[in-house]
Motif scaffolding. Structure first.
Motif, PDB file in Angstrom:
ATOM      1  N   ILE A   1      11.155  -2.475   1.861  1.00 40.63           N
ATOM      2  CA  ILE A   1      10.096  -2.275   0.866  1.00 40.63           C
ATOM      3  C   ILE A   1       8.911  -1.624   1.574  1.00 40.63           C
ATOM      4  N   TYR A   2       8.361  -0.572   0.962  1.00 43.74           N
ATOM      5  CA  TYR A   2       7.289   0.195   1.596  1.00 43.74           C
ATOM      6  C   TYR A   2       5.981  -0.005   0.836  1.00 43.74           C
ATOM      7  N   GLU A   3       5.055  -0.691   1.485  1.00 38.41           N
ATOM      8  CA  GLU A   3       3.762  -0.974   0.866  1.00 38.41           C
ATOM      9  C   GLU A   3       2.995   0.318   0.602  1.00 38.41           C
ATOM     10  N   GLY A   4       2.367   0.384  -0.555  1.00 37.16           N
ATOM     11  CA  GLY A   4       1.573   1.554  -0.918  1.00 37.16           C
ATOM     12  C   GLY A   4       2.381   2.719  -1.453  1.00 37.16           C
ATOM     13  N   ALA A   5       3.693   2.604  -1.449  1.00 36.48           N
ATOM     14  CA  ALA A   5       4.560   3.682  -1.925  1.00 36.48           C
ATOM     15  C   ALA A   5       5.070   3.379  -3.320  1.00 36.48           C
ATOM     16  N   GLY A   6       5.154   4.408  -4.145  1.00 38.40           N
ATOM     17  CA  GLY A   6       5.672   4.260  -5.492  1.00 38.40           C
ATOM     18  C   GLY A   6       7.049   4.877  -5.625  1.00 38.40           C
ATOM     19  N   HIS A   7       7.412   5.185  -6.845  1.00 37.46           N
ATOM     20  CA  HIS A   7       8.715   5.795  -7.101  1.00 37.46           C
ATOM     21  C   HIS A   7       8.738   7.215  -6.531  1.00 37.46           C
ATOM     22  N   ALA A   8       9.902   7.621  -6.035  1.00 33.28           N
ATOM     23  CA  ALA A   8      10.094   8.981  -5.506  1.00 33.28           C
ATOM     24  C   ALA A   8       9.186   9.280  -4.319  1.00 33.28           C
ATOM     25  N   PHE A   9       8.927   8.279  -3.494  1.00 31.37           N
ATOM     26  CA  PHE A   9       7.990   8.462  -2.383  1.00 31.37           C
ATOM     27  C   PHE A   9       8.488   9.445  -1.330  1.00 31.37           C
ATOM     28  N   ASN A  10       9.773   9.781  -1.350  1.00 31.88           N
ATOM     29  CA  ASN A  10      10.306  10.736  -0.375  1.00 31.88           C
ATOM     30  C   ASN A  10      10.125  12.190  -0.809  1.00 31.88           C
ATOM     31  N   ARG A  11       9.711  12.408  -2.038  1.00 29.53           N
ATOM     32  CA  ARG A  11       9.671  13.759  -2.616  1.00 29.53           C
ATOM     33  C   ARG A  11       8.447  14.529  -2.102  1.00 29.53           C
ATOM     34  N   ASP A  12       8.606  15.183  -0.970  1.00 27.13           N
ATOM     35  CA  ASP A  12       7.465  15.799  -0.299  1.00 27.13           C
ATOM     36  C   ASP A  12       6.902  17.027  -1.014  1.00 27.13           C
ATOM     37  N   VAL A  13       7.632  17.578  -1.954  1.00 30.10           N
ATOM     38  CA  VAL A  13       7.143  18.746  -2.697  1.00 30.10           C
ATOM     39  C   VAL A  13       6.273  18.341  -3.883  1.00 30.10           C
ATOM     40  N   HIS A  14       6.101  17.047  -4.096  1.00 30.79           N
ATOM     41  CA  HIS A  14       5.387  16.555  -5.271  1.00 30.79           C
ATOM     42  C   HIS A  14       4.316  15.560  -4.831  1.00 30.79           C
ATOM     43  N   PRO A  15       3.108  16.051  -4.545  1.00 28.93           N
ATOM     44  CA  PRO A  15       2.049  15.192  -4.000  1.00 28.93           C
ATOM     45  C   PRO A  15       1.783  13.897  -4.766  1.00 28.93           C
ATOM     46  N   PRO A  16       1.866  13.869  -6.115  1.00 28.99           N
ATOM     47  CA  PRO A  16       1.604  12.598  -6.802  1.00 28.99           C
ATOM     48  C   PRO A  16       2.580  11.481  -6.432  1.00 28.99           C
ATOM     49  N   SER A  17       3.773  11.853  -5.990  1.00 26.77           N
ATOM     50  CA  SER A  17       4.795  10.858  -5.645  1.00 26.77           C
ATOM     51  C   SER A  17       4.889  10.596  -4.148  1.00 26.77           C
ATOM     52  N   TYR A  18       4.641  11.605  -3.357  1.00 30.30           N
ATOM     53  CA  TYR A  18       4.952  11.566  -1.930  1.00 30.30           C
ATOM     54  C   TYR A  18       4.070  10.579  -1.168  1.00 30.30           C
ATOM     55  N   ASN A  19       4.717   9.807  -0.295  1.00 30.37           N
ATOM     56  CA  ASN A  19       4.019   8.939   0.637  1.00 30.37           C
ATOM     57  C   ASN A  19       4.574   9.253   2.024  1.00 30.37           C
ATOM     58  N   GLU A  20       3.794   9.984   2.804  1.00 35.13           N
ATOM     59  CA  GLU A  20       4.294  10.509   4.079  1.00 35.13           C
ATOM     60  C   GLU A  20       4.766   9.413   5.022  1.00 35.13           C
ATOM     61  N   GLY A  21       3.985   8.346   5.154  1.00 34.71           N
ATOM     62  CA  GLY A  21       4.353   7.284   6.072  1.00 34.71           C
ATOM     63  C   GLY A  21       5.652   6.604   5.681  1.00 34.71           C
ATOM     64  N   ALA A  22       5.774   6.278   4.392  1.00 37.93           N
ATOM     65  CA  ALA A  22       6.993   5.627   3.905  1.00 37.93           C
ATOM     66  C   ALA A  22       8.194   6.549   4.051  1.00 37.93           C
ATOM     67  N   ALA A  23       7.995   7.823   3.709  1.00 34.95           N
ATOM     68  CA  ALA A  23       9.095   8.787   3.783  1.00 34.95           C
ATOM     69  C   ALA A  23       9.587   8.944   5.214  1.00 34.95           C
ATOM     70  N   ARG A  24       8.653   9.047   6.141  1.00 30.53           N
ATOM     71  CA  ARG A  24       9.038   9.239   7.543  1.00 30.53           C
ATOM     72  C   ARG A  24       9.787   8.021   8.072  1.00 30.53           C
ATOM     73  N   THR A  25       9.272   6.828   7.757  1.00 30.87           N
ATOM     74  CA  THR A  25       9.923   5.606   8.242  1.00 30.87           C
ATOM     75  C   THR A  25      11.302   5.428   7.614  1.00 30.87           C
ATOM     76  N   ALA A  26      11.391   5.669   6.305  1.00 30.47           N
ATOM     77  CA  ALA A  26      12.675   5.508   5.617  1.00 30.47           C
ATOM     78  C   ALA A  26      13.704   6.501   6.145  1.00 30.47           C
ATOM     79  N   ARG A  27      13.261   7.720   6.416  1.00 35.93           N
ATOM     80  CA  ARG A  27      14.205   8.716   6.923  1.00 35.93           C
ATOM     81  C   ARG A  27      14.693   8.351   8.317  1.00 35.93           C
ATOM     82  N   ALA A  28      13.799   7.870   9.173  1.00 36.85           N
ATOM     83  CA  ALA A  28      14.210   7.455  10.518  1.00 36.85           C
ATOM     84  C   ALA A  28      15.233   6.328  10.442  1.00 36.85           C
ATOM     85  N   ARG A  29      14.986   5.382   9.547  1.00 39.45           N
ATOM     86  CA  ARG A  29      15.939   4.274   9.384  1.00 39.45           C
ATOM     87  C   ARG A  29      17.272   4.780   8.841  1.00 39.45           C
ATOM     88  N   THR A  30      17.196   5.692   7.878  1.00 38.23           N
ATOM     89  CA  THR A  30      18.416   6.252   7.296  1.00 38.23           C
ATOM     90  C   THR A  30      19.213   7.017   8.336  1.00 38.23           C
TER      91      THR A  30
END
Length: 229
Positions: A191-220
């Motif tokens: 679970i990523y605090e401060g992140a909403g739905h579609a937080f990995n979608r880097d082309v869409h600023p309203p959704s994107y959460n850089e920290g969550a996306a980076r951490t989730a991708r590293a784990r993946t």
């Protein structure tokens, strides 16, 4: 890096798929499952990214059964159309299309992982739990913000599963996450605090959460390397 190919599902349906090949022999294969906006630039960038990490990657065009070549944006009429198509989707059909992609990458003779986003995350879970009915047994599965997973949480996955959710996701209730945890304590859930739905979608600023996306991708990426490389 990527290119398009054609696949044929078990029922004879022909669909497109975006494929990216690494510069060196692949260490494994990854099937990327789209959101409800088609194989758009964002999905293609995800495919290309995992290819750069050394995987053979394919994203089947799951909307081809309804309208071919769809690449939708996230607002306005495109968003409306995406939700209209979402209402028509049938996992029994999408799983056939995913199986066609699975057969394509299986020829490489490597381990196979599945990574899906939103509706694709939900389908990733079903690929783990129902895949064997369609000739699939992936080595691992990753689902990002898999909406609807709660209603199928008791289904038994055939492989290791990792799930990512935003703590501020208004589309997915805590009850869905809890249902998976209760049924499958061995599933890795983050679970990523401060992140909403579609937080990995880097082309869409309203959704994107850089920290969550980076951490989730590293784990993946570590999860994929552990199970399919």
């Amino acid at each position: 890096m990527g290119d398009w190919t054609k696949l044929t599902a078990a029922d004879g349906h022909e669909l497109s798929a975006y494929v990216a090949t690494p510069s060196e022999p692949p260490t494994g294969a990854v099937i990327v499952l789209q959101e409800i906006f088609g194989i758009n630039a964002y999905v293609r960038s995800v495919v290309d990214g995992y290819a750069k990490d050394g995987f053979l990657v394919i994203a089947p065009a799951l909307f081809d059964r309804y309208e071919r070549g769809l690449e939708l944006k996230y607002e306005g009429e495109d968003q409306k159309k995406a939700f209209e198509l979402y209402a028509k989707l049938d996992p029994k059909l999408e799983l056939q299309d995913i199986a066609a992609a699975y057969e394509f990458v299986q020829k490489a003779g490597k381990g196979i992982g599945v990574v899906g986003f939103c509706y694709g995350g939900f389908l990733s879970w079903l690929t783990a739990t129902r895949g064997e009915q369609y000739g699939m047994k992936p080595d691992c599965v990753v689902g990002y913000y898999a909406g609807g997973i709660g209603k199928v949480a008791k289904e038994q996955p055939s492989c290791p599963v990792m799930l990512h959710f935003g703590a501020e996701d208004t589309h997915i209730g805590q009850d869905q996450i809890d249902a998976v945890r209760e049924a499958h304590p061995d599933v890795e859930i983050y679970i990523y605090e401060g992140a909403g739905h579609a937080f990995n979608r880097d082309v869409h600023p309203p959704s994107y959460n850089e920290g969550a996306a980076r951490t989730a991708r590293a784990r993946t990426l570590e999860f994929l390397k552990t199970h399919i490389s």
